[in-house]
Design a protein around this motif. Structure first.
Motif, PDB file in Angstrom:
ATOM      1  N   ALA A   8       0.880  -1.368  -0.027  1.00 24.07           N
ATOM      2  CA  ALA A   8       0.048  -0.107  -0.020  1.00 24.07           C
ATOM      3  C   ALA A   8       0.892   1.314   0.055  1.00 24.07           C
ATOM      4  CB  ALA A   8      -0.991  -0.117   1.040  1.00 24.07           C
ATOM      5  N   ASP A   9       2.022   1.340   0.816  1.00 25.65           N
ATOM      6  CA  ASP A   9       2.794   2.441   0.847  1.00 25.65           C
ATOM      7  C   ASP A   9       3.538   2.645  -0.501  1.00 25.65           C
ATOM      8  OD1 ASP A   9       4.458   0.146   1.712  1.00 25.65           O
ATOM      9  OD2 ASP A   9       5.696   1.444   2.481  1.00 25.65           O
ATOM     10  N   VAL A  25       0.665   3.867  -2.994  1.00 24.02           N
ATOM     11  CA  VAL A  25       0.332   5.445  -2.405  1.00 24.02           C
ATOM     12  C   VAL A  25       1.254   6.403  -3.085  1.00 24.02           C
ATOM     13  CG1 VAL A  25      -0.554   6.925  -0.874  1.00 24.02           C
ATOM     14  CG2 VAL A  25      -1.463   4.772  -0.964  1.00 24.02           C
ATOM     15  N   LEU A  83       2.495  10.726   2.523  1.00 22.60           N
ATOM     16  CA  LEU A  83       1.879   9.779   3.353  1.00 22.60           C
ATOM     17  C   LEU A  83       2.978   9.304   4.619  1.00 22.60           C
ATOM     18  CD1 LEU A  83      -0.082   7.348   3.312  1.00 22.60           C
ATOM     19  CD2 LEU A  83       1.637   5.738   2.387  1.00 22.60           C
ATOM     20  N   ALA A 140       0.765   3.712   6.574  1.00 23.47           N
ATOM     21  CA  ALA A 140       0.052   2.782   6.084  1.00 23.47           C
ATOM     22  C   ALA A 140       0.135   1.648   6.602  1.00 23.47           C
ATOM     23  CB  ALA A 140       0.518   2.652   4.611  1.00 23.47           C
ATOM     24  N   THR A 150      -5.268   1.437   6.778  1.00 28.19           N
ATOM     25  CA  THR A 150      -5.442   2.834   7.392  1.00 28.19           C
ATOM     26  C   THR A 150      -4.300   3.735   6.692  1.00 28.19           C
ATOM     27  OG1 THR A 150      -6.527   2.320   9.333  1.00 28.19           O
ATOM     28  CG2 THR A 150      -5.622   4.450   9.538  1.00 28.19           C
ATOM     29  N   LEU A 151      -4.674   4.682   5.929  1.00 30.19           N
ATOM     30  CA  LEU A 151      -3.699   5.664   5.229  1.00 30.19           C
ATOM     31  C   LEU A 151      -4.037   6.844   6.053  1.00 30.19           C
ATOM     32  CD1 LEU A 151      -4.631   5.000   1.696  1.00 30.19           C
ATOM     33  CD2 LEU A 151      -2.706   4.067   2.694  1.00 30.19           C
ATOM     34  N   ASN A 152      -2.466   7.507   6.648  1.00 29.99           N
ATOM     35  CA  ASN A 152      -2.678   8.715   7.392  1.00 29.99           C
ATOM     36  C   ASN A 152      -1.573   9.564   6.315  1.00 29.99           C
ATOM     37  OD1 ASN A 152      -2.697  10.685   9.465  1.00 29.99           O
ATOM     38  ND2 ASN A 152      -0.970   9.706  10.514  1.00 29.99           N
ATOM     39  N   PHE A 153      -2.307  10.974   6.227  1.00 31.20           N
ATOM     40  CA  PHE A 153      -1.854  11.766   5.359  1.00 31.20           C
ATOM     41  C   PHE A 153      -1.231  13.084   6.097  1.00 31.20           C
ATOM     42  CE2 PHE A 153      -4.006   9.117   2.100  1.00 31.20           C
ATOM     43  CZ  PHE A 153      -3.057   9.125   1.230  1.00 31.20           C
ATOM     44  N   LEU A 157      -6.120   0.878  -4.896  1.00 28.73           N
ATOM     45  CA  LEU A 157      -5.684  -0.007  -3.749  1.00 28.73           C
ATOM     46  C   LEU A 157      -6.566  -1.396  -4.146  1.00 28.73           C
ATOM     47  CD1 LEU A 157      -6.222   2.639  -1.083  1.00 28.73           C
ATOM     48  CD2 LEU A 157      -4.110   1.264  -1.905  1.00 28.73           C
ATOM     49  N   VAL A 166     -10.970   0.750   3.442  1.00 26.86           N
ATOM     50  CA  VAL A 166      -9.716   1.683   3.655  1.00 26.86           C
ATOM     51  C   VAL A 166     -10.161   2.928   4.319  1.00 26.86           C
ATOM     52  CG1 VAL A 166      -8.180   3.350   2.156  1.00 26.86           C
ATOM     53  CG2 VAL A 166      -8.964   1.181   1.153  1.00 26.86           C
ATOM     54  N   ILE A 223      -9.337   6.914   5.642  1.00 25.84           N
ATOM     55  CA  ILE A 223      -8.305   8.028   5.286  1.00 25.84           C
ATOM     56  C   ILE A 223      -8.280   8.912   6.479  1.00 25.84           C
ATOM     57  CG2 ILE A 223      -7.785   9.933   3.900  1.00 25.84           C
ATOM     58  CD1 ILE A 223      -7.809   7.115   2.337  1.00 25.84           C
TER      59      ILE A 223
END
Length: 301
Positions: free
Chosen positions: A198-199, A202, A224, A227, A235-238, A263, A272, A274
């Protein structure tokens, strides 16, 4: 083929449903009231542009899609798109043992650039292999079973990489999505890695490839931060820059749609979430479903 993914956006669930299993052309039903979402390919700025269309699901579906690839300038007027093949092109198809033989006769084509040849081959192959009953395509171009421009077509080919950013080699390919130039079109660009996580995916989507004329869907400066995948939930933390999307629900929708499609290629991802700086981001998006990725162009429906 897309599986189901739930996108958790501040208590809202966005569901994109996968394609149902398709049948080989020789087994296609003859119910002319049954329609199906399909993808057809056009060109813009040397990139292949997938367009989602609805076609009657019958024995002529594949031929109808190939006819769309040969649209005239009049039919495409105002779209900013070009046809893959000239309007005087004739295409014949047969399907046997899960292999489609696609014979393309384009009398007005004398020569092809490397990009043109690749786009024709990719569009022809991927148009057919979007159906589960077709595993590979044997191309015949202007009577030749050996070459389409510089592309070797001596053997049947499976699904091809769309708009590759570079030579994929032996790496694992995956698609990321960008806005094309000053248009409203979204195009897939194929990138690759030894292992697609995922990382990796992204971060690849946030990095704009050179010489493709595309723009990122992420606000400038977005990073990012993490992930994490646990029990099927990614869980994607931006970084805080993603919050700039609050100013444009339309851009929010575009980014979320393409994140889900990207994804969807990863194993083990069912949902997912965000976050922005650790806090769920309140996206203002519509619930929608899509069985195929493709741009919607009203005049082509």
């Amino acid at each position: 083929m897309f599986k189901k993914i739930l996108l958790i956006v501040a208590a809202m669930l966005l569901l994109l449903c996968g394609c149902s299993a398709a049948e080989p052309e020789e087994e296609m039903p003859v119910d002319y009231d049954l329609n199906r979402d399909c993808v057809v390919y056009y060109e813009a700025e040397d990139c292949l542009v997938p367009v989602a269309v609805e076609e009657a699901w019958n024995e002529d579906t594949l031929n109808n899609l190939y006819s769309r690839m040969c649209a005239s300038e009049t039919e495409l007027e105002g779209t900013g798109l070009s046809s893959i093949l000239p309007s005087d092109t004739q295409i014949d198809t047969t399907v046997k043992d899960n292999i489609a033989t696609v014979e393309i006769y384009a009398p007005s084509i004398d020569s092809l650039t490397a990009t043109q040849a690749r786009n024709i081959a990719t569009a022809a192959v991927n148009t057919a292999t979007q159906f589960d009953g077709i595993e590979a395509v044997q191309l015949v171009f202007n009577g030749s079973t050996e070459k389409l421009g510089g592309i070797d077509i001596s053997e049947a080919m499976g699904e091809m990489c769309i708009n590759p950013a570079y030579d994929i080699g032996n790496l694992t390919p995956f698609e990321v999505y960008y806005e094309l130039g000053d248009t409203d079109y979204i195009v897939p660009i194929t990138k690759a890695a030894k292992k697609v996580t995922a990382d990796v995916a992204v971060n690849a989507m946030m990095k704009v490839p050179e010489n493709k004329g595309v723009k990122s869907l992420f606000p400038t400066g977005t990073q990012l931060l993490s992930a994490e995948l646990s029990d099927g939930i990614l869980t994607l933390n931006f970084s805080k820059e993603l919050s700039k999307l609050e100013e444009s629900p339309e851009k929010q929708q575009k980014l979320l749609d393409q994140l889900v499609f990207m994804l969807d290629q990863l194993e083990g991802v069912d949902e997912v979430q965000i976050l922005v700086e650790g806090v769920p981001f309140n996206f203002k998006v519509d619930e929608k479903s899509a069985s195929v990725f493709g741009n919607y162009v009203e005049v082509l429906q």
